[in-house]
Write a protein that holds these residues in place. Sequence first.
Motif, PDB file in Angstrom:
ATOM      1  N   ASN A 126      24.318  -4.033 -34.641  1.00  0.00           N
ATOM      2  CA  ASN A 126      26.089  -3.987 -34.464  1.00  0.00           C
ATOM      3  C   ASN A 126      26.637  -3.529 -35.870  1.00  0.00           C
ATOM      4  O   ASN A 126      27.347  -2.694 -35.790  1.00  0.00           O
ATOM      5  N   GLU A 127      26.081  -4.068 -37.050  1.00  0.00           N
ATOM      6  CA  GLU A 127      26.674  -3.601 -38.057  1.00  0.00           C
ATOM      7  C   GLU A 127      26.554  -2.295 -38.659  1.00  0.00           C
ATOM      8  O   GLU A 127      27.391  -1.417 -38.935  1.00  0.00           O
ATOM      9  N   LYS A 128      25.128  -1.886 -38.361  1.00  0.00           N
ATOM     10  CA  LYS A 128      24.974  -0.378 -38.832  1.00  0.00           C
ATOM     11  C   LYS A 128      25.483   0.797 -37.952  1.00  0.00           C
ATOM     12  O   LYS A 128      25.623   1.838 -38.421  1.00  0.00           O
ATOM     13  N   LEU A 129      25.614   0.043 -36.825  1.00  0.00           N
ATOM     14  CA  LEU A 129      26.131   1.444 -35.770  1.00  0.00           C
ATOM     15  C   LEU A 129      27.541   1.231 -35.628  1.00  0.00           C
ATOM     16  O   LEU A 129      28.126   1.937 -34.794  1.00  0.00           O
ATOM     17  N   GLN A 130      28.430   0.366 -36.298  1.00  0.00           N
ATOM     18  CA  GLN A 130      29.665   0.385 -36.177  1.00  0.00           C
ATOM     19  C   GLN A 130      30.497   1.363 -36.690  1.00  0.00           C
ATOM     20  O   GLN A 130      29.924   2.156 -37.674  1.00  0.00           O
TER      21      GLN A 130
END
Length: 369
Positions: A257-261
């Motif tokens: 989630n963090e990296k694709l945000q």
Amino acid sequence: MIPVNEPVLDGNEKKYVLDCLDTNWISSQGKYIKQLEDEFAKFLGVNHAVATTSGTSALHLAVASLNLKKGDEVIMPSFTMIAPALAVAYTGAKPVFVDAEPKSWTIDVSKIEEKITKKTKAILPVHIYGHPCYMDPIMKIAKENDLFVIEDAAEAHGATYKGKIAGSFGNVTAFSFYANKIITTGEGGIVVTDDEKIANRVRWLKDFCFDKERRYFHQEIGFKYPMTNIQAAIGLAQLEKIGKVIENKRRMAKSYNEKLQGINGIITPYEDKDVMNVYWMYGILIENNFHALRDAVKSELFKMGVDTRFFFTGMHRQPPFAVKEKFPVTDYLGNCGIYLPSSSNLTEENISYICECIKKIEKKFSRKP
Ligand SMILES: *Cc1c(COP(=O)(O)O)cnc(C)c1O
């Protein structure tokens, strides 16, 4: 190649399997079956668990235990893996589909009541990709209309809705222990229920409907769906570590989630404030404003050593269940969804690499006119 979802057998699996071989207990008799059933029932906080050959046979037994017959209707989501629709069809009953809710991808509870007829006997919610269904409204509709609730929790071992564990809401629930599920027995499944009558009927149907007094006498058409002691041995070892597996799945989802945000056109999976999602599969939606089409994303990722799968195709589009009615959310999910590697042993480096690959694909395609 980073696989989509592989089993992780790093606990007591080998020890327990060798015990089966050493003691000669390899059929569906043996101590691990009962231990797995008892421990799984305890894990869910329910009274009864009956181990079977697969999630599909567990669903079949669950539906059959309620004495559904030809012409009866069971309301279920159109966005699902096909097994629950098959299980209903095996009994002669008819699956009646309801579209998905766009955020959680589970059955749209606001569209259930309009599908209820005089023939409706049950609602069959499917907890999709680890996100539980909205069980309060489902149980309320079931109660008001005198319907059974059969949960398909094949993708959601340990997930919770309002703090209560998925699989403990309905009259009867089926779980799968297929190799890529949250915990596995290779092939296998389990039926759980609080209702002693249902549990007894499931056990009876599962093993040829043997007459209790007169052996080799059978009152009904029974099935033969036995889990072996060897499979249960693997399952017990898996269940010992389920807390860790769920923790890993949740850590994986947080990291993805963090990296694709903030990438335009990528929608990451949802977790309602009332639920704990166990992220069986980490699925994303690739919308039109992402520079590459979903097919291209899949083939580019494959070239970079990352395996993926597309989301389910709706039940209304499957030849045995085809209906003309439109299910726009299901089609949208089926057309845009792709799941990324989601094994519980996925490393932080794997996740970083996969997300870098996605960003590279976006750049590569954005340069094209
Ligand atoms: C995997 C799955 C099943 C079937 O389980 P098997 O063990 O493969 O028979 C049923 N329902 C859902 C939602 C599943 O994902």
